[in-house]
Design an enzyme around this catalytic site. Structure first.
Site, PDB file in Angstrom:
ATOM      1  N   ASN A 175       0.931   4.333   0.914  1.00  0.00           N
ATOM      2  CA  ASN A 175       1.171   5.266   2.023  1.00  0.00           C
ATOM      3  C   ASN A 175       1.830   4.607   3.237  1.00  0.00           C
ATOM      4  O   ASN A 175       2.004   5.231   4.266  1.00  0.00           O
ATOM      5  CB  ASN A 175      -0.119   5.981   2.428  1.00  0.00           C
ATOM      6  CG  ASN A 175      -1.169   5.035   2.982  1.00  0.00           C
ATOM      7  OD1 ASN A 175      -1.038   3.825   2.857  1.00  0.00           O
ATOM      8  ND2 ASN A 175      -2.205   5.581   3.577  1.00  0.00           N
ATOM      9  N   CYS A 176       2.234   3.357   3.115  1.00  0.00           N
ATOM     10  CA  CYS A 176       2.885   2.619   4.204  1.00  0.00           C
ATOM     11  C   CYS A 176       4.349   3.044   4.311  1.00  0.00           C
ATOM     12  O   CYS A 176       5.074   3.062   3.323  1.00  0.00           O
ATOM     13  CB  CYS A 176       2.779   1.123   3.917  1.00  0.00           C
ATOM     14  SG  CYS A 176       3.777   0.087   4.979  1.00  0.00           S
ATOM     15  N   ASP A 177       4.797   3.374   5.519  1.00  0.00           N
ATOM     16  CA  ASP A 177       6.185   3.801   5.733  1.00  0.00           C
ATOM     17  C   ASP A 177       7.189   2.714   5.360  1.00  0.00           C
ATOM     18  O   ASP A 177       8.255   3.011   4.826  1.00  0.00           O
ATOM     19  CB  ASP A 177       6.406   4.223   7.187  1.00  0.00           C
ATOM     20  CG  ASP A 177       5.720   5.546   7.505  1.00  0.00           C
ATOM     21  OD1 ASP A 177       5.412   6.308   6.560  1.00  0.00           O
ATOM     22  OD2 ASP A 177       5.487   5.818   8.693  1.00  0.00           O
ATOM     23  N   ILE A 213       0.872  -1.172   0.000  1.00  0.00           N
ATOM     24  CA  ILE A 213       0.000   0.000   0.000  1.00  0.00           C
ATOM     25  C   ILE A 213       0.908   1.221   0.000  1.00  0.00           C
ATOM     26  O   ILE A 213       1.818   1.327   0.824  1.00  0.00           O
ATOM     27  CB  ILE A 213      -0.921  -0.031   1.237  1.00  0.00           C
ATOM     28  CG1 ILE A 213      -1.861  -1.243   1.124  1.00  0.00           C
ATOM     29  CG2 ILE A 213      -1.708   1.254   1.378  1.00  0.00           C
ATOM     30  CD1 ILE A 213      -2.628  -1.558   2.370  1.00  0.00           C
ATOM     31  N   LYS A 219       7.627   2.652   1.701  1.00  0.00           N
ATOM     32  CA  LYS A 219       8.466   3.779   1.273  1.00  0.00           C
ATOM     33  C   LYS A 219       9.945   3.466   1.462  1.00  0.00           C
ATOM     34  O   LYS A 219      10.771   3.778   0.599  1.00  0.00           O
ATOM     35  CB  LYS A 219       8.069   5.047   2.029  1.00  0.00           C
ATOM     36  CG  LYS A 219       6.699   5.569   1.632  1.00  0.00           C
ATOM     37  CD  LYS A 219       6.261   6.739   2.497  1.00  0.00           C
ATOM     38  CE  LYS A 219       4.835   7.148   2.148  1.00  0.00           C
ATOM     39  NZ  LYS A 219       4.308   8.153   3.065  1.00  0.00           N
TER      40      LYS A 219
END
Length: 115
Positions: A10-12, A8, A15
């Site tokens: 927006n998952c840190d 996903i 990233k």
């Protein structure tokens, strides 16, 4: 080498994994469960590689929101049904390449991709 990263956007942790791949000049495709979806065929393929227990993220918000009964009675069938309905419960990232299958992000494991 073909690399696909699943998760996903927006998952840190996603990233971090993306940044690691980019910093090592490794091209990859990103499959966002929320945008591109998750179907039973892909879920079955991933489960055959990793097993549902390894895929189930018990530390995330989605798992914590399950009822106590759901948590206590979770098995392969119910876990896969929940994953299809709420892909955010799947541990991230999942990385598949021609010769690597990784779940979660560990820098050392990702370093091995470019070795």
């Amino acid at each position: 080498m073909t690399i696909t990263l699943f998760g996903i956007s927006n998952c840190d942790t996603i990233k971090k994994a993306k940044k690691h791949l980019e910093n090592n000049n490794l091209e990859f495709n990103f499959h966002d469960y929320r945008k591109q979806g998750l179907d039973a065929e892909l879920l079955t393929k991933l489960e055959n590689i990793f097993g549902w227990e390894a895929m189930l993220n018990k530390r995330g918000t989605t798992f914590r929101q399950l009822s106590d009964e759901q948590k206590q009675n979770i098995n392969k069938e119910s876990a896969l049904a929940i994953m299809l309905e709420s892909p955010a419960i799947i541990k991230r990232p999942i990385l598949l390449s021609d010769n690597h299958s990784l779940i979660g992000y560990k820098a050392a494991e990702y370093d091995a991709l470019s070795a």
